[in-house]
Design a protein around this motif. Sequence first.
Motif, short mmCIF file in Angstrom:
data_model
loop_
_atom_site.label_atom_id
_atom_site.label_comp_id
_atom_site.label_asym_id
_atom_site.label_seq_id
_atom_site.Cartn_x
_atom_site.Cartn_y
_atom_site.Cartn_z
N ILE A 117 -86.76 11.85 -16.31
CA ILE A 117 -86.02 12.38 -15.13
C ILE A 117 -86.95 13.02 -14.26
O ILE A 117 -86.91 13.21 -12.98
CB ILE A 117 -85.27 13.56 -15.96
N ALA A 118 -88.12 13.42 -14.89
CA ALA A 118 -89.46 14.24 -13.68
C ALA A 118 -89.72 13.01 -12.78
O ALA A 118 -89.92 13.34 -11.73
CB ALA A 118 -90.32 14.94 -14.70
N LYS A 119 -89.88 11.91 -13.36
CA LYS A 119 -89.90 10.77 -12.45
C LYS A 119 -89.03 10.52 -11.44
O LYS A 119 -89.36 10.48 -10.21
CB LYS A 119 -90.45 9.58 -13.45
N GLY A 120 -87.66 10.48 -11.63
CA GLY A 120 -86.68 10.45 -10.72
C GLY A 120 -86.46 11.43 -9.99
O GLY A 120 -86.45 11.45 -8.69
N PHE A 121 -87.02 12.58 -10.32
CA PHE A 121 -87.08 13.98 -9.19
C PHE A 121 -88.13 13.56 -8.09
O PHE A 121 -87.86 13.82 -7.09
CB PHE A 121 -87.36 15.11 -10.10
#
Length: 336
Positions: free
Chosen positions: A162-166
């Motif tokens: 999710i951090a990558k998506g953020f």
Amino acid sequence: MRDQDVSIPIIDVSPLLQNGPSAAVAEVADQLRLACERIGFFAVVGHGVPSSVKEELSHQAYGFFDLPYAEKMRVKRPAPEQNRGYIATGDETLARLGGRETPPDMKELYAIGPYKWPLDDYHLAPDAYPSFAPNPWPDRPAGLRQAMEAYWDCVERLAGGIAKGFAVALELPPDYFANRIDHNTSQLRLMHYPVPTQAPEPGQLRAGEHTDLGMMTILTADNDRGGLQVKRRGGGWVDAPLLDDAFMVNIGDMMMRWTNDRWVSTPHRVINPPEEAKSTSRRLSIGYFFGPNYDTLLECLPTCQSADQPPRYETLTVHNYRVHRFARTAGQLAAD
Ligand SMILES: O=C(O)CCC(=O)C(=O)O
Ligand SMILES: [Fe+2]
């Protein structure tokens, strides 16, 4: 879109976890961006966490909370500033995180911090405490430790995706957060809301209104138990949907500082069960409170500032921000 029409979206994050093609990653990132701008909460599917890992932890957690109080107190929170160990009913008031004084939350909990870290200079530095400290493990139930560690590994991987998506959503390189979370200072908290034995005091909830402090929180609760409510940007509460095999994710205050208020962390609470459902209202939720490395700088992201939008917050390390927040709540014990 009118604020009252905004609902909590369901997002399939599998492209982020499987190194999917960049078009698929960009598509998920766009959904994340809309969710974070509009409501700050989203449900994730395609999360890669086996349901057996969740079920086993839920089973073990109930086993722990069913132990006699004296036995649970053997693993009580080791020190007031630590966010780990057993925290008994009456010892946590989440509303204080927002500076509000209410009666304590009607819950008990057991929490751990990171469990696999070397005794090296980084983890033993003064600012590493209290994020890195030993976890007091109970003797019973015998399978709790293994279940918590297995669950931690799964949701840590999910948080990384999710951090990558953020990062993509914020027009940063996909790995922007990677070296800011590789020694993350998260907590895994098992929260037990027992059947109420007395009427709540005025203003007393299962969990008072608050925002979470960290980067993001990954939540799951018993499927058939509601209670979690999310505040819309324009005010008014919406019930978080009860979904099978999905995790609820919300952004915390650190994301808000990083994005210069573009992504505002959303107030939420857990309300008391209705009178007619009281006897079957026991509720367990599992929260993974994802925090970056203690020495990561919470500084306005390069893509979230301009001449018209200068940084609104002073730059602090994750460690100093936590200390500062706890000082604001007058040293009271609160969740991270
Ligand atoms: O139990 C829940 O569903 C949410 C609890 C919560 O918001 C928290 O502990 O920060
Ligand atoms: Fe929360």
